[in-house]
Design a protein around this motif. Structure first.
Motif, PDB file in Angstrom:
ATOM      1  N   GLY A   1      45.078  40.455  54.938  1.00 21.99           N
ATOM      2  CA  GLY A   1      44.021  40.051  54.011  1.00 21.99           C
ATOM      3  C   GLY A   1      44.365  38.740  53.342  1.00 21.99           C
ATOM      4  N   CYS A   2      43.382  37.850  53.312  1.00 22.00           N
ATOM      5  CA  CYS A   2      43.593  36.547  52.656  1.00 22.00           C
ATOM      6  C   CYS A   2      42.331  36.178  51.888  1.00 22.00           C
ATOM      7  CB  CYS A   2      43.949  35.490  53.701  1.00 22.00           C
ATOM      8  SG  CYS A   2      44.431  33.926  52.979  1.00 22.00           S
ATOM      9  N   GLY A   3      41.899  37.115  51.039  1.00 19.09           N
ATOM     10  CA  GLY A   3      40.739  36.853  50.188  1.00 19.09           C
ATOM     11  C   GLY A   3      41.220  36.465  48.805  1.00 19.09           C
ATOM     12  N   THR A   4      40.583  37.039  47.782  1.00 19.06           N
ATOM     13  CA  THR A   4      40.944  36.687  46.402  1.00 19.06           C
ATOM     14  C   THR A   4      42.424  36.943  46.144  1.00 19.06           C
ATOM     15  OG1 THR A   4      38.719  37.308  45.748  1.00 19.06           O
ATOM     16  CG2 THR A   4      40.347  37.144  43.981  1.00 19.06           C
ATOM     17  N   VAL A   5      42.872  38.179  46.370  1.00 21.69           N
ATOM     18  CA  VAL A   5      44.258  38.525  46.034  1.00 21.69           C
ATOM     19  C   VAL A   5      45.229  37.914  47.057  1.00 21.69           C
ATOM     20  CG1 VAL A   5      45.882  40.412  45.633  1.00 21.69           C
ATOM     21  CG2 VAL A   5      43.496  40.662  44.925  1.00 21.69           C
ATOM     22  N   GLY A   6      44.891  38.018  48.340  1.00 19.35           N
ATOM     23  CA  GLY A   6      45.774  37.460  49.371  1.00 19.35           C
ATOM     24  C   GLY A   6      46.005  35.964  49.155  1.00 19.35           C
ATOM     25  N   GLY A   7      44.942  35.253  48.777  1.00 22.79           N
ATOM     26  CA  GLY A   7      45.073  33.810  48.499  1.00 22.79           C
ATOM     27  C   GLY A   7      46.030  33.573  47.339  1.00 22.79           C
TER      28      GLY A   7
ATOM     29  N   VAL B   1      43.129  38.246  59.016  1.00 24.08           N
ATOM     30  CA  VAL B   1      41.776  38.126  58.441  1.00 24.08           C
ATOM     31  C   VAL B   1      40.764  38.575  59.497  1.00 24.08           C
ATOM     32  CG1 VAL B   1      42.339  36.229  56.858  1.00 24.08           C
ATOM     33  CG2 VAL B   1      41.607  35.715  59.202  1.00 24.08           C
ATOM     34  N   ARG B   2      39.480  38.633  59.074  1.00 24.22           N
ATOM     35  CA  ARG B   2      38.418  38.923  60.050  1.00 24.22           C
ATOM     36  C   ARG B   2      37.895  37.636  60.662  1.00 24.22           C
ATOM     37  NH1 ARG B   2      35.514  43.058  56.041  1.00 24.22           N
ATOM     38  NH2 ARG B   2      35.737  41.194  54.800  1.00 24.22           N
ATOM     39  N   ASP B   3      37.756  36.605  59.799  1.00 24.04           N
ATOM     40  CA  ASP B   3      37.082  35.379  60.201  1.00 24.04           C
ATOM     41  C   ASP B   3      38.092  34.220  60.210  1.00 24.04           C
ATOM     42  OD1 ASP B   3      35.604  33.104  60.381  1.00 24.04           O
ATOM     43  OD2 ASP B   3      34.215  33.589  58.751  1.00 24.04           O
TER      44      ASP B   3
ATOM     45  N   GLU C   1      37.637  31.168  60.921  1.00 31.88           N
ATOM     46  CA  GLU C   1      37.075  29.853  60.574  1.00 31.88           C
ATOM     47  C   GLU C   1      36.896  29.643  59.075  1.00 31.88           C
ATOM     48  OE1 GLU C   1      36.969  27.822  63.019  1.00 31.88           O
ATOM     49  OE2 GLU C   1      37.467  29.486  64.363  1.00 31.88           O
ATOM     50  N   LYS C   2      36.909  30.718  58.313  1.00 33.14           N
ATOM     51  CA  LYS C   2      36.612  30.642  56.873  1.00 33.14           C
ATOM     52  C   LYS C   2      37.574  29.712  56.139  1.00 33.14           C
ATOM     53  CE  LYS C   2      35.110  34.750  54.692  1.00 33.14           C
ATOM     54  NZ  LYS C   2      35.499  36.033  54.078  1.00 33.14           N
ATOM     55  N   GLU C   3      37.055  29.065  55.069  1.00 32.52           N
ATOM     56  CA  GLU C   3      37.922  28.219  54.246  1.00 32.52           C
ATOM     57  C   GLU C   3      38.907  29.103  53.466  1.00 32.52           C
ATOM     58  OE1 GLU C   3      37.229  24.959  50.836  1.00 32.52           O
ATOM     59  OE2 GLU C   3      35.576  25.206  52.279  1.00 32.52           O
ATOM     60  N   ARG C   4      40.151  28.676  53.351  1.00 36.06           N
ATOM     61  CA  ARG C   4      41.183  29.487  52.684  1.00 36.06           C
ATOM     62  C   ARG C   4      41.937  28.633  51.675  1.00 36.06           C
ATOM     63  NH1 ARG C   4      40.068  34.723  54.567  1.00 36.06           N
ATOM     64  NH2 ARG C   4      39.273  34.453  56.669  1.00 36.06           N
ATOM     65  N   VAL C   5      42.821  29.252  50.908  1.00 33.52           N
ATOM     66  CA  VAL C   5      43.639  28.487  49.952  1.00 33.52           C
ATOM     67  C   VAL C   5      44.519  27.477  50.704  1.00 33.52           C
ATOM     68  CG1 VAL C   5      43.756  30.210  48.103  1.00 33.52           C
ATOM     69  CG2 VAL C   5      45.402  30.329  49.983  1.00 33.52           C
TER      70      VAL C   5
ATOM     71  N   THR D   1      50.806  47.319  48.323  1.00 36.35           N
ATOM     72  CA  THR D   1      49.348  47.342  48.393  1.00 36.35           C
ATOM     73  C   THR D   1      48.764  47.255  46.983  1.00 36.35           C
ATOM     74  OG1 THR D   1      47.398  48.611  49.092  1.00 36.35           O
ATOM     75  CG2 THR D   1      49.314  49.887  48.471  1.00 36.35           C
ATOM     76  N   ALA D   2      47.515  46.750  46.906  1.00 37.98           N
ATOM     77  CA  ALA D   2      46.802  46.712  45.618  1.00 37.98           C
ATOM     78  C   ALA D   2      45.544  47.563  45.721  1.00 37.98           C
ATOM     79  CB  ALA D   2      46.436  45.255  45.286  1.00 37.98           C
ATOM     80  N   ASN D   3      45.530  48.471  46.720  1.00 36.53           N
ATOM     81  CA  ASN D   3      44.303  49.153  47.111  1.00 36.53           C
ATOM     82  C   ASN D   3      44.125  50.484  46.371  1.00 36.53           C
ATOM     83  OD1 ASN D   3      42.248  50.377  48.544  1.00 36.53           O
ATOM     84  ND2 ASN D   3      42.934  49.565  50.512  1.00 36.53           N
ATOM     85  N   LYS D   4      43.455  50.420  45.204  1.00 35.95           N
ATOM     86  CA  LYS D   4      43.334  51.643  44.386  1.00 35.95           C
ATOM     87  C   LYS D   4      42.429  52.680  45.023  1.00 35.95           C
ATOM     88  CE  LYS D   4      40.258  48.525  42.666  1.00 35.95           C
ATOM     89  NZ  LYS D   4      40.351  47.132  42.302  1.00 35.95           N
ATOM     90  N   LEU D   5      41.424  52.215  45.763  1.00 33.11           N
ATOM     91  CA  LEU D   5      40.526  53.173  46.429  1.00 33.11           C
ATOM     92  C   LEU D   5      41.323  54.040  47.408  1.00 33.11           C
ATOM     93  CD1 LEU D   5      37.020  52.408  47.829  1.00 33.11           C
ATOM     94  CD2 LEU D   5      38.695  53.465  49.325  1.00 33.11           C
TER      95      LEU D   5
ATOM     96  N   GLU E   1      51.849  47.979  42.190  1.00 32.22           N
ATOM     97  CA  GLU E   1      51.585  47.535  40.815  1.00 32.22           C
ATOM     98  C   GLU E   1      50.204  46.883  40.660  1.00 32.22           C
ATOM     99  OE1 GLU E   1      53.881  47.669  37.802  1.00 32.22           O
ATOM    100  OE2 GLU E   1      51.772  47.557  37.280  1.00 32.22           O
ATOM    101  N   GLY E   2      49.751  46.189  41.708  1.00 31.11           N
ATOM    102  CA  GLY E   2      48.473  45.457  41.609  1.00 31.11           C
ATOM    103  C   GLY E   2      47.252  46.373  41.640  1.00 31.11           C
ATOM    104  N   ALA E   3      47.456  47.672  41.918  1.00 28.14           N
ATOM    105  CA  ALA E   3      46.300  48.554  42.099  1.00 28.14           C
ATOM    106  C   ALA E   3      45.604  48.907  40.789  1.00 28.14           C
ATOM    107  CB  ALA E   3      46.737  49.836  42.818  1.00 28.14           C
TER     108      ALA E   3
ATOM    109  N   GLY F   1      43.145  42.005  33.905  1.00 25.64           N
ATOM    110  CA  GLY F   1      43.151  43.141  34.806  1.00 25.64           C
ATOM    111  C   GLY F   1      42.646  42.836  36.197  1.00 25.64           C
ATOM    112  N   ALA F   2      42.339  41.584  36.488  1.00 21.85           N
ATOM    113  CA  ALA F   2      41.831  41.230  37.821  1.00 21.85           C
ATOM    114  C   ALA F   2      41.993  39.724  38.005  1.00 21.85           C
ATOM    115  CB  ALA F   2      40.361  41.627  37.947  1.00 21.85           C
ATOM    116  N   GLY F   3      41.561  39.259  39.198  1.00 28.78           N
ATOM    117  CA  GLY F   3      41.640  37.828  39.485  1.00 28.78           C
ATOM    118  C   GLY F   3      42.781  37.522  40.418  1.00 28.78           C
TER     119      GLY F   3
END
Ligand code: NAP
Ligand code: HSE
Length: 471
Positions: free
Chosen positions: A36-42, A70-72, A74-78, A128-132, A155-157, A327-329
């Motif tokens: 994963g390289c979205g909000t948290v991964g970045g 990642v899934r995509d 081509e997407k722009e990343r950090v 992992t930060a995956n609370k679900l 800890e990030g969950a 608590g996020a970001g």
């Protein structure tokens, strides 16, 4: 300095420990697979890059990201990402024998669960930060990691950047946590703060939260209906009360039904409305619930505003203790995730992996049904303004054994300003709000009074019920 008859004390063991670790791995870096390289991964990539020297010093070996899933592609990343590391093949990363540690920041249950299990089975440390996922399968994943003697850190969950997992797992390990009262959903806290401070409606405050990127678009239900907070409460209960709990057992309600008027009346009675996750250890059972709650305006949690989170712990020996912050970001959550990476990497490098779950006891525990809880209640009724109504309201509560502490009437209400009755029918009496605060009462009794009141023709809309807590 020497102890009586014993070996010399080493008062500064850290430099030796670091060089021992380097020797253990021959200085080889810890290789990380980032899922994963979205909000948290970045944020994780940025922090690992910006603090690399310091982190290597602390871990005793360099921490190196080897692949990023990642899934995509081509997407722009950090900019901290070396795009040459990108892949869409998560299994390949998890199976790569040169990867020591897997960081899962994809979110969701599938494929995250299977990937984490596979990483554990291959002897890798996992962060992992995956609370679900943890809310649904935390105890099984922790047991699996313990059986394989690898670390699973999260800890990030809960609470993004605030150190609540470590506080419960390590700092309070010597105490008995009796109560957890927490603001763990920044989106709800932001919306409620805006409603209270500006008089905005729920819908207007939600739109604002969505425009600022706090609430999901187009469907904010995970946050505003309380499910995200319930997932976090289950994770907290695992550590605070050693409890294994199904999400269905946690009473969960969100903030959609709160109206501007509720904020005004709460204020008039000396309260503010917060969306709280509440856990209590009652010995033979636990209480776990997530709902809007009235708390005294001067209490610490009442002053946690906007997107901030806070967890108030009450330990039998330590008393009350508060952790508070973002608590996020991306970066706040990355601080927790990368600190976990550091911990797990240190254990791997030192040859003592598997310490995180050691001695952790998580068992199924009975969750007390809502009908059995005892609380004070805020009740608001939109009723017709005519003789006898107040008496019948008070009578229904009294008949159920619920005692009233305070009561006010104010009107006319929004319910009285609706369209005129169709077909030239006679206009109804204007509606007013009757708002009352009860003494401590069992919820089952309050509910039976509300059932009786629901049959009264003077009631214009379903009553509003909020519990009152004095954390
Ligand atoms: P996000 O921005 O949606 O990022 C998810 C990343 O995972 C994306 O890079 C996505 O790839 C990748 N991904 C998802 N499913 C995938 C799949 N099947 N195969 C390959 N890649 C996949 O999510 P986030 O906000 O960073 O959250 C990640 C986790 O952290 C979640 O568990 C969340 O609950 C938790 N968390 C988030 C925050 C926060 O502030 N955001 C705070 C605490 C905890 P693409 O980019 O190609 O789509
Ligand atoms: N959606 C969550 C919140 C952030 O609003 O607090 C991730 O835990």
């Amino acid at each position: 300095m020497k102890t009586e008859g014993g070996p010399p004390l080493n008062l500064n063991p850290e430099p030796h420990a670091a060089s021992d670790r380097r020797r253990l791995r021959g200085g080889a870096p810890i290789q990380i697979g980032l899922l994963g390289c979205g909000t948290v991964g970045g944020g994780v990539l940025r922090l690992l890059a910006e603090n690399s020297g310091y982190l290597a010093e602390r871990a005793g070996v360099p921490l190196v990201v080897k692949r990023v899933v990642v899934r995509d592609l081509e997407k722009e990343r950090v900019s901290a990402l070396d795009r040459g590391l990108l892949t869409t093949s998560a299994e390949e990363v998890v199976d790569d024998p040169t990867i020591d540690l897997v960081v899962e920041v994809m979110g969701g249950e599938t494929p995250a669960r299977a990937l984490i299990e596979r990483a554990i089975d291959r002897g890798k440390g996992v962060v992992t930060a995956n609370k679900l996922l943890l809310a649904a399968h935390g105890p099984a994943l922790i047991a699996r990691a313990a059986a394989r003697q690898v670390d699973l850190a999260f800890e990030g969950a809960v609470g993004g950047g605030i150190p609540i997992i470590r506080t419960l797992r390590d700092a309070f390990a010597s105490d008995w946590v009796e109560r957890v009262t927490a603001i763990v959903n920044g989106t709800c806290n932001y919306i409620l703060t805006r409603m209270r401070d500006t008089g905005a409606s729920f819908e207007a405050a939600l739109r604002e939260a969505q425009d600022l990127g706090y609430a999901e678009k187009p469907d904010p239900s995970l946050d505003v209906d309380g499910h995200d907070a319930a997932h976090k409460l289950i994770v907290l209960a695992m550590l605070a009360f050693g409890a294994q709990v199904d999400s269905g057992a946690v009473h969960t309600s969100g903030i959609r039904t709160i109206e501007e008027a509720d904020h005004r009346y709460a204020d008039r009675f000396g309260y503010t409305i917060k969306h709280l996750a509440i856990g209590r250890d009652l010995g033979d059972s636990i209480e776990l619930r997530v709902h809007p709650t009235l708390i005294p305006k001067q209490s610490v949690l009442a002053n946690v505003s906007g997107v901030l989170n806070a967890v108030l712990l009450e330990g039998r020996a330590v008393g009350p203790s508060l952790v508070y912050g973002r608590g996020a970001g991306d970066l706040p959550t990355a601080v927790s995730v990368v600190s976990d990476v550091l911990d797990v990497a240190r254990s791997i490098a030192s040859g003592v992996a598997g310490m995180q779950g050691r001695g952790m006891s998580i068992k199924p525990r009975r969750v007390r049904p809502l009908s059995e809880i005892v609380s004070r209640y805020y009740l608001r009724f939109a009723v017709e303004d005519r003789p006898g109504v107040m008496g019948r309201l008070a009578g229904a509560l009294g008949d159920a054994g619920v005692s009233i502490e305070q009561i006010v009437q104010q009107g006319p209400t929004k319910a009285s300003q609706g369209a005129a009755p169709a077909g030239g029918a006679a206009a109804r009496e204007p509606a007013v709000d009757v708002v009352l605060i009860t003494h401590d009462a069992q919820e089952g009794l309050v509910r039976s009074a509300l059932d009786a009141i629901a049959r009264e023709e003077f009631l214009r809309e379903p009553p509003h019920l909020f519990r009152i807590e004095e954390p």
